[in-house]
Structure formats: structure tokens, C-alpha cells
Design a protein around this motif. Structure first.
Motif, short mmCIF file in Angstrom:
data_model
loop_
_atom_site.label_atom_id
_atom_site.label_comp_id
_atom_site.label_asym_id
_atom_site.label_seq_id
_atom_site.Cartn_x
_atom_site.Cartn_y
_atom_site.Cartn_z
N ARG A 92 7.02 -1.52 6.45
CA ARG A 92 7.09 -1.95 5.04
C ARG A 92 8.30 -1.33 4.38
N PHE A 93 8.73 -1.96 3.30
CA PHE A 93 9.78 -1.37 2.48
C PHE A 93 9.21 -0.17 1.74
N PRO A 94 10.04 0.86 1.49
CA PRO A 94 9.55 2.05 0.76
C PRO A 94 8.98 1.68 -0.60
N GLY A 95 7.94 2.39 -0.97
CA GLY A 95 7.36 2.22 -2.30
C GLY A 95 6.21 1.24 -2.37
N PHE A 96 5.93 0.54 -1.26
CA PHE A 96 4.84 -0.43 -1.27
C PHE A 96 3.67 0.08 -0.43
N THR A 97 2.52 0.07 -1.04
CA THR A 97 1.29 0.50 -0.37
C THR A 97 0.19 -0.50 -0.70
N GLY A 98 -0.97 -0.26 -0.16
CA GLY A 98 -2.10 -1.13 -0.46
C GLY A 98 -2.17 -2.32 0.47
N ASP A 99 -3.36 -2.93 0.53
CA ASP A 99 -3.60 -4.04 1.44
C ASP A 99 -2.97 -5.33 0.94
#
Length: 412
Positions: A213-220
Motif C-alpha cells: 500500500r501507499f504510505p498513510g493508508f490503513t484499514g480494510d
């Protein structure tokens, strides 16, 4: 009057006319081949390269990688011969016309005639013979060519300059092919890299987050139905073919056969304003995602789609999807469908003879989505990769066209 004994383009300093020579005069020695008994394991898996027609690649004149090797006893107990290095192996039966330089000693199946101990530059010779055979095969294209005899092959003739000019021409074409190979390798690597990222940057089946993932993105990521994240769908029509005033205008008209899993930059056919009105066609704007909805039973067309690089009308086998911009980015939709389209074509289409989608089926297709901001980053990343692949493909195509032109102009 044009001189048929000199080429259109030459290296500076060469003015002599070229000589007409039969292949039987150029090769001091020739060798046939044979196949050791496959039932005798002692004849195989030795250290002597043994090539068959399938080892040679069409239009590729070097770099043959033998898949099989024979033993000394296999050589002694069969019709195959040990052929000197720097010979030219020519397929005379199945795959007739394929040929290549063999830089080391080798043996062949009975489908070959090899030219050895050449009285000409080996690289010049292989390109001159290639041009000769290609020209003859193209002249009888569509006819079944079962083979060529040794006598027929050796009676064929090519034009030959003095040895110094031969060497320069041979070296030039070898360098061209080396450059083509390099670009082909880079293009293949880029495509493989893209496929790897497609697997890693979208969640695997049963997963809710991707591996990369690109940095700064979390969650489903969230699974939705396409009908929940698009505002509209549209497929076109075909103006009457019987009315000539509807065709050959200046309005683009796209058929499903032109969907190239890439960006569509032009259409084969165009219609007039009268043609557009007659079929009540809308102009679909540049940047829209379009998918094929009929004729999806074949693996080659299953999953066909495109992103429009032009404004265009559509035929009835194309469906344009208009995303809800707050939920779905059109370029992300394009990249996602390229990944899943073939699989979805098997799972979700209907029809016994012709597999097809309709508007309601498309609305039921599952899609797993991150936030729109993450979608845009992913789409931009793959768009950049696509642009790089397209650039490399254009460079490769230009090199191949350059080689083709030089083959026509630097040989008689």
C-alpha cells in the motif's frame, strides 16, 4: 536503368557490383540430421546439443537454446551428424524457412539442412538467406509448404558483395537484432513487473487489504456491488449499413473488437451526424471506462475493456460505465477490471452459445474498494507503468520497422 546488382543503400567506399551465388557454392560442406531412437535412454541426456524445429524462433537468427542433448553413442548409432560451429541451421520440413547461426558444435533432427565452412561472412549469409526465404514464403502465403529438398535449397541463389562489405552488413544487422532483443527483454520485464504489482496492490481472494500500500493508508477495503458505486451505464448501436450517408463522417464509432485492454486512441470507423442521430447515439467522453458485453465465450475476448483516449460513440457490444465520483475513480475501475475481467467473464456472464453481460448483470459484479484518494494513487501508478510499457512497445516496433526497411534496401 536501375542496377539490380547493387543495393539502394551501401556503406561508403563500396562501389563494386554484387555477384550471383548459389547456396551450394557458398557452403563448402552441408549436413543433414537424424533422431536417435527415443526408446534407448543411452542415446539421450548426454553432452552433445541436438536441435529440432521447435527450438528455433521465427524471425530470430541466433540464440538457439537446445532443449535436448544426445550422447556419443546416440551420435554414432543414428543418422545425425556432428556439425561444426558457426554453421547455419535451416529447417527444411516442419517449420520450413526458420534458420539460425549455431555458434558451437551441434546435431539436428532430420528436419534440417546445415550450411558449414562458409565461403562468405556468416552473419551476412544468414541475413541474406533469411531475406531470400522470407520473400519466397510470403509470395506463396496461404499455400501449405510441406518442405524443401536439399537440392532445391542449395540451388537457391543470393547476391554477394566483397567480403569487407559483407562483414559490415552482417555486423549492422547483428547489432540491430541485439538492440531489438534488449528492448524486447525490457518490455517483457516491465509487463511482468506490472503483473506482480497487480497481484500485490489489490487484495487477494478472501483478503480485505493488499500486501503493498501507499504510505498513510490503513484499514480494510470495502466490498461493494458495481451497481452501488456507478451512476449510469450506456451501450450504443450501429447505424444502418444500408444508408451510406451515415458513414465515413468525422464522429468516432467504436466497436467491441477494438477494445484493447489499453487506451483507445482512434477508431476504425467513423459516422456522420445523421448516422449518430439515426441510432440515437451519445458521445461518450474521453477518460470513460468501456467494457465488452457480448462475444465473451472466447479467452481472447473475455475481459476485453478500454479507457477512452478520445470522445466516441459506441456499438451495441460496448458498455460505458459512469462511476459515482465520490465512491469510484474511473481509472481505478479500468485497472481493476483488467485484473479480474477474464475471471468474471467465466463466472458472471450468461448465454449458451454467446456469453454476454447485460446492464443488470454488470450491476451485480463485486468490486473491493479503498478510499477514492487511495484509488487515485493506485490508478496513477498503473497508468504510469502503462505509459512506460507503451513507450517501450513503440520503440521496439520502430526498431523492427527499421530492420525491415534496411533488409529491403541493403540487399539486392
Amino acid at each position: 536503368m536501375e542496377n539490380k546488382r547493387t543495393p539502394e543503400i551501401r556503406f561508403a567506399g563500396f562501389t563494386d557490383t554484387w555477384e550471383h551465388r548459389r547456396l551450394g557454392e557458398i557452403a563448402a560442406d552441408t549436413y543433414g540430421g537424424g533422431t536417435p531412437a527415443t526408446s534407448n535412454e543411452e542415446y539421450w541426456n548426454g553432452n552433445i546439443p541436438w536441435i529440432q524445429s521447435s527450438d528455433l524462433t521465427e524471425n530470430h537468427l541466433f540464440g538457439v537454446a537446445p532443449k535436448k542433448h544426445i550422447s556419443e553413442s546416440g551420435l554414432r548409432k543414428s543418422a545425425t551428424k556432428l556439425i561444426p560451429q558457426n554453421s547455419i541451421a535451416i529447417v527444411t520440413r516442419v517449420g520450413v524457412g526458420k534458420l539460425a547461426i549455431m555458434p558451437t558444435q551441434y546435431t539436428t533432427s532430420q528436419d534440417f539442412l546445415s550450411l558449414s565452412n562458409l565461403k562468405a561472412d556468416v552473419w551476412y549469409s544468414v541475413y541474406a538467406i533469411y531475406k531470400k526465404l522470407r520473400g519466397e514464403l510470403n509470395a506463396v502465403q496461404g499455400t501449405s509448404i510441406k518442405g524443401i529438398t536439399k537440392e532445391e535449397l542449395l540451388s537457391k541463389s543470393i547476391f554477394v558483395p566483397q567480403i569487407e562489405e559483407q562483414a559490415k552488413i552482417g555486423k549492422l544487422f547483428k547489432q540491430l537484432d541485439d538492440t531489438i532483443d534488449l528492448h524486447q527483454h525490457e518490455l517483457t520485464t516491465l509487463k511482468q513487473t506490472k503483473q506482480g504489482f497487480l497481484q500485490e496492490m489489490f487484495p487477494a481472494e478472501g483478503a480485505s487489504v493488499p500486501k503493498i500500500r501507499f504510505p498513510g493508508f490503513t484499514g480494510d477495503w470495502e466490498e461493494r456491488k458495481l451497481g452501488e458505486v456507478i451512476d449510469n451505464q450506456y451501450n450504443g448501436q450501429t447505424p444502418s449499413r444500408e444508408n451510406t450517408s451515415f458513414w465515413e463522417g468525422d464522429i468516432n464509432w467504436l466497436s467491441s473488437g477494438e477494445l484493447n485492454r489499453g487506451v483507445v486512441a482512434k477508431t476504425i470507423e467513423k459516422i456522420t451526424e445523421d448516422g449518430r442521430k439515426s441510432a440515437n447515439l451519445k458521445i461518450v467522453p474521453k477518460g470513460t471506462f468501456v467494457m465488452a458485453i457480448t462475444g465473451l465465450e472466447a479467452a481472447g475476448t473475455r475481459g476485453n475493456c478500454a479507457k477512452l483516449g478520445i470522445d466516441t460513440t459506441l456499438n451495441q457490444s460496448c458498455m460505458a460505465l459512469y462511476p459515482n465520483e465520490k465512491l469510484l475513480n474511473s481509472s481505478f475501475l479500468f485497472q481493476w477490471y483488467r485484473k479480474v475481467g477474464q475471471e468474471y467473464g467465466l463466472q458472471y456472464t450468461q448465454g449458451t452459445k454467446q456469453q454476454s453481460y447485460n446492464a443488470e448483470l454488470i450491476k451485480k459484479l463485486p468490486i473491493i474498494l479503498p478510499s477514492v484518494s487511495e484509488q487515485i494513487l493506485i490508478a496513477d501508478f498503473f497508468d504510469s507503468l502503462d505509459n512506460l510499457i507503451t513507450l517501450h512497445q513503440r520503440e521496439l516496433d520502430a526498431l523492427k520497422e527499421t530492420k525491415k526497411a534496411f533488409l529491403q534496401k541493403m540487399f539486392v
